[in-house]
Design a protein around this motif. Structure first.
Motif, PDB file in Angstrom:
ATOM      1  N   ALA A  78      26.900  16.492  -4.124  1.00 40.10           N
ATOM      2  CA  ALA A  78      26.317  15.079  -4.174  1.00 40.10           C
ATOM      3  C   ALA A  78      26.844  14.125  -3.063  1.00 40.10           C
ATOM      4  N   PRO A  79      26.274  13.165  -2.718  1.00 36.52           N
ATOM      5  CA  PRO A  79      26.632  12.154  -1.686  1.00 36.52           C
ATOM      6  C   PRO A  79      27.884  11.487  -2.035  1.00 36.52           C
ATOM      7  N   GLU A  80      28.762  11.424  -0.967  1.00 31.85           N
ATOM      8  CA  GLU A  80      30.047  10.863  -1.011  1.00 31.85           C
ATOM      9  C   GLU A  80      29.788   9.141  -1.191  1.00 31.85           C
ATOM     10  N   GLY A  81      30.682   8.539  -2.337  1.00 33.04           N
ATOM     11  CA  GLY A  81      30.675   7.235  -2.124  1.00 33.04           C
ATOM     12  C   GLY A  81      31.049   6.412  -0.870  1.00 33.04           C
ATOM     13  N   THR A  82      31.879   6.862  -0.242  1.00 35.90           N
ATOM     14  CA  THR A  82      32.364   6.081   0.804  1.00 35.90           C
ATOM     15  C   THR A  82      31.489   6.431   2.083  1.00 35.90           C
ATOM     16  N   ALA A  83      30.557   7.238   2.059  1.00 35.92           N
ATOM     17  CA  ALA A  83      30.009   7.772   3.056  1.00 35.92           C
ATOM     18  C   ALA A  83      28.477   6.959   2.977  1.00 35.92           C
ATOM     19  N   ARG A  84      28.207   6.317   2.057  1.00 33.96           N
ATOM     20  CA  ARG A  84      26.907   5.637   1.867  1.00 33.96           C
ATOM     21  C   ARG A  84      26.951   3.961   1.707  1.00 33.96           C
ATOM     22  N   ARG A  85      26.091   3.362   2.334  1.00 34.15           N
ATOM     23  CA  ARG A  85      26.106   1.975   1.994  1.00 34.15           C
ATOM     24  C   ARG A  85      25.090   1.518   1.030  1.00 34.15           C
ATOM     25  N   VAL A  86      25.411   0.591   0.014  1.00 34.68           N
ATOM     26  CA  VAL A  86      24.495   0.244  -0.796  1.00 34.68           C
ATOM     27  C   VAL A  86      23.692  -1.017  -0.216  1.00 34.68           C
ATOM     28  N   THR A  87      22.289  -0.846  -0.362  1.00 33.05           N
ATOM     29  CA  THR A  87      21.275  -1.990   0.155  1.00 33.05           C
ATOM     30  C   THR A  87      20.208  -2.005  -0.685  1.00 33.05           C
ATOM     31  N   ASP A  88      19.742  -3.294  -0.689  1.00 31.77           N
ATOM     32  CA  ASP A  88      18.614  -3.494  -1.612  1.00 31.77           C
ATOM     33  C   ASP A  88      17.260  -2.727  -0.991  1.00 31.77           C
ATOM     34  N   ALA A  89      17.289  -2.530   0.223  1.00 33.27           N
ATOM     35  CA  ALA A  89      16.169  -1.588   0.838  1.00 33.27           C
ATOM     36  C   ALA A  89      16.093  -0.462   0.358  1.00 33.27           C
ATOM     37  N   GLU A  90      17.113   0.252   0.158  1.00 30.16           N
ATOM     38  CA  GLU A  90      17.281   1.693  -0.414  1.00 30.16           C
ATOM     39  C   GLU A  90      16.849   1.586  -1.996  1.00 30.16           C
ATOM     40  N   ALA A  91      17.409   0.664  -2.674  1.00 31.42           N
ATOM     41  CA  ALA A  91      16.919   0.553  -3.939  1.00 31.42           C
ATOM     42  C   ALA A  91      15.487   0.278  -4.149  1.00 31.42           C
ATOM     43  N   ALA A  92      14.726  -0.498  -3.308  1.00 34.44           N
ATOM     44  CA  ALA A  92      13.697  -0.714  -3.400  1.00 34.44           C
ATOM     45  C   ALA A  92      12.742   0.483  -3.149  1.00 34.44           C
ATOM     46  N   ARG A  93      13.228   1.025  -1.952  1.00 37.51           N
ATOM     47  CA  ARG A  93      12.368   2.667  -1.566  1.00 37.51           C
ATOM     48  C   ARG A  93      12.486   3.476  -2.939  1.00 37.51           C
ATOM     49  N   ALA A 105      20.520  12.089 -13.854  1.00 30.95           N
ATOM     50  CA  ALA A 105      21.224  13.084 -12.767  1.00 30.95           C
ATOM     51  C   ALA A 105      20.274  13.218 -11.509  1.00 30.95           C
ATOM     52  N   ALA A 106      19.069  13.384 -11.824  1.00 30.14           N
ATOM     53  CA  ALA A 106      18.316  13.612 -10.751  1.00 30.14           C
ATOM     54  C   ALA A 106      18.260  12.499  -9.450  1.00 30.14           C
ATOM     55  N   ALA A 107      18.175  11.309 -10.025  1.00 32.83           N
ATOM     56  CA  ALA A 107      18.312  10.006  -9.196  1.00 32.83           C
ATOM     57  C   ALA A 107      19.761  10.181  -8.479  1.00 32.83           C
ATOM     58  N   LEU A 108      20.788  10.432  -9.346  1.00 36.99           N
ATOM     59  CA  LEU A 108      22.353  10.415  -8.790  1.00 36.99           C
ATOM     60  C   LEU A 108      22.482  11.650  -7.880  1.00 36.99           C
ATOM     61  N   HIS A 109      21.572  12.572  -7.915  1.00 36.08           N
ATOM     62  CA  HIS A 109      21.825  13.781  -6.920  1.00 36.08           C
ATOM     63  C   HIS A 109      21.531  13.393  -5.336  1.00 36.08           C
ATOM     64  N   HIS A 110      20.809  12.055  -5.159  1.00 37.00           N
ATOM     65  CA  HIS A 110      20.482  11.747  -3.931  1.00 37.00           C
ATOM     66  C   HIS A 110      20.788  10.137  -3.524  1.00 37.00           C
ATOM     67  N   TYR A 111      21.167   9.503  -4.638  1.00 31.82           N
ATOM     68  CA  TYR A 111      21.491   8.133  -4.098  1.00 31.82           C
ATOM     69  C   TYR A 111      23.021   7.761  -5.128  1.00 31.82           C
ATOM     70  N   GLU A 112      23.432   6.794  -4.564  1.00 32.28           N
ATOM     71  CA  GLU A 112      24.564   6.345  -5.192  1.00 32.28           C
ATOM     72  C   GLU A 112      24.427   5.661  -6.524  1.00 32.28           C
ATOM     73  N   PRO A 113      25.379   5.517  -7.507  1.00 31.53           N
ATOM     74  CA  PRO A 113      24.977   4.834  -8.669  1.00 31.53           C
ATOM     75  C   PRO A 113      24.702   3.712  -8.482  1.00 31.53           C
ATOM     76  N   ALA A 114      25.211   2.473  -7.580  1.00 27.63           N
ATOM     77  CA  ALA A 114      24.974   1.030  -7.602  1.00 27.63           C
ATOM     78  C   ALA A 114      23.512   1.189  -7.205  1.00 27.63           C
ATOM     79  N   VAL A 115      22.843   2.171  -6.202  1.00 27.62           N
ATOM     80  CA  VAL A 115      21.537   2.164  -5.700  1.00 27.62           C
ATOM     81  C   VAL A 115      20.634   2.320  -6.807  1.00 27.62           C
ATOM     82  N   VAL A 116      20.850   3.284  -7.550  1.00 31.29           N
ATOM     83  CA  VAL A 116      20.097   3.736  -8.748  1.00 31.29           C
ATOM     84  C   VAL A 116      20.057   2.381  -9.797  1.00 31.29           C
ATOM     85  N   ALA A 117      21.051   1.618 -10.251  1.00 32.40           N
ATOM     86  CA  ALA A 117      21.073   0.760 -11.183  1.00 32.40           C
ATOM     87  C   ALA A 117      20.394  -0.641 -10.544  1.00 32.40           C
ATOM     88  N   ARG A 118      20.410  -0.675  -9.182  1.00 31.00           N
ATOM     89  CA  ARG A 118      19.603  -1.693  -8.594  1.00 31.00           C
ATOM     90  C   ARG A 118      18.051  -1.426  -8.497  1.00 31.00           C
TER      91      ARG A 118
END
Length: 236
Positions: free
Chosen positions: A102-117, A33-46
């Motif tokens: 929580a951030p909206e799913g359609t308002a964010r774009r999943v990138t590998d750079a975000e997941a790497a960060r 939940a701590a990570a999902l509060h700031h990032y999309e689920p796809a970003v957290v999984a990546r």
């Protein structure tokens, strides 16, 4: 909110390992939940994939050749759990993704750079090699291939080149590749036979149901026409 175990999905046929050092045989990881509060689920999984791949690569570079690396992978999974990136399997509840702030799913774009960060902030140091390994398809040896003798890439038992899969599902680099190829072909043949049998049974069942429905409609139609004159005579 859950995602498939990144180690088990890289095993043969994506079968869940009962002794998997990442998911403990569950087959899925709950996102924290701590990570999902700031990032999309796809970003957290990546980010989980990046983190485990980087930690497995570091373990392969630091540990002596032949040393087991499953313990390092299990420790890295515990670090993700302590950081709140993945959830404790014994804890359930609504993730922060469902909260109003929580951030909206359609308002964010999943990138590998975000997941790497996110992986870097959690304590790993991802590299472009990690991303390339995670996206690379399985490498299957031929009957006459000898990985160590011919400088072929070292892969896991299912052919994955990732350090993550090689630590969770190791293969014997001195093993008989010919026997492994024949065993894989036999498994694929048996799977194809079962799949063809299932399709055959489903088609037979579908035809039987269609014939049964046609007979019922014909019987209903005949009964309707047989009763029409009688009702007409009674009315007259």
């Amino acid at each position: 909110m859950r995602r498939c175990c990144p180690a088990c999905v890289r095993r043969y046929a994506a079968l869940v390992a009962p002794d998997c050092p990442v998911c403990k045989g569950v087959g899925v990881l709950g996102l924290g939940a701590a990570a999902l509060h700031h990032y999309e689920p796809a970003v957290v999984a990546r980010a989980v994939e990046f983190y485990l791949e980087a930690k497995a690569r570091e373990a392969a570079e630091q540990l002596p050749l032949g040393a087991p690396r499953r313990e390092a992978l299990a420790a890295a999974t515990d670090e993700l759990r302590y950081a709140g990136v993945i959830a404790d399997p014994l804890v359930s509840g609504d993730p922060a993704r469902h909260r109003a702030d929580a951030p909206e799913g359609t308002a964010r774009r999943v990138t590998d750079a975000e997941a790497a960060r996110l992986a870097y902030l959690t304590g790993a140091t991802p590299s472009p090699v990690d991303q390339a390994n995670l996206d690379r398809p399985p490498i299957l040896y031929g009957p006459d291939d000898r990985p160590l003798a011919r400088s072929l890439p070292v892969v896991s038992a299912a052919g994955s080149p990732t350090f993550l899969a090689r630590a969770a599902d190791p293969a014997d680099p001195l093993g008989d590749t010919r026997a492994a190829v024949y065993e894989r072909r036999a498994r694929d043949w048996r799977a194809n036979v079962v799949a063809a049998a299932v399709d055959r049974v489903r088609s037979i069942r579908t035809r039987r149901q269609a014939r049964r429905a046609a007979r019922e409609r014909a019987t209903l139609h005949a009964g309707t026409h047989a009763g029409t004159p009688a009702r007409t005579q009674e009315t007259a």
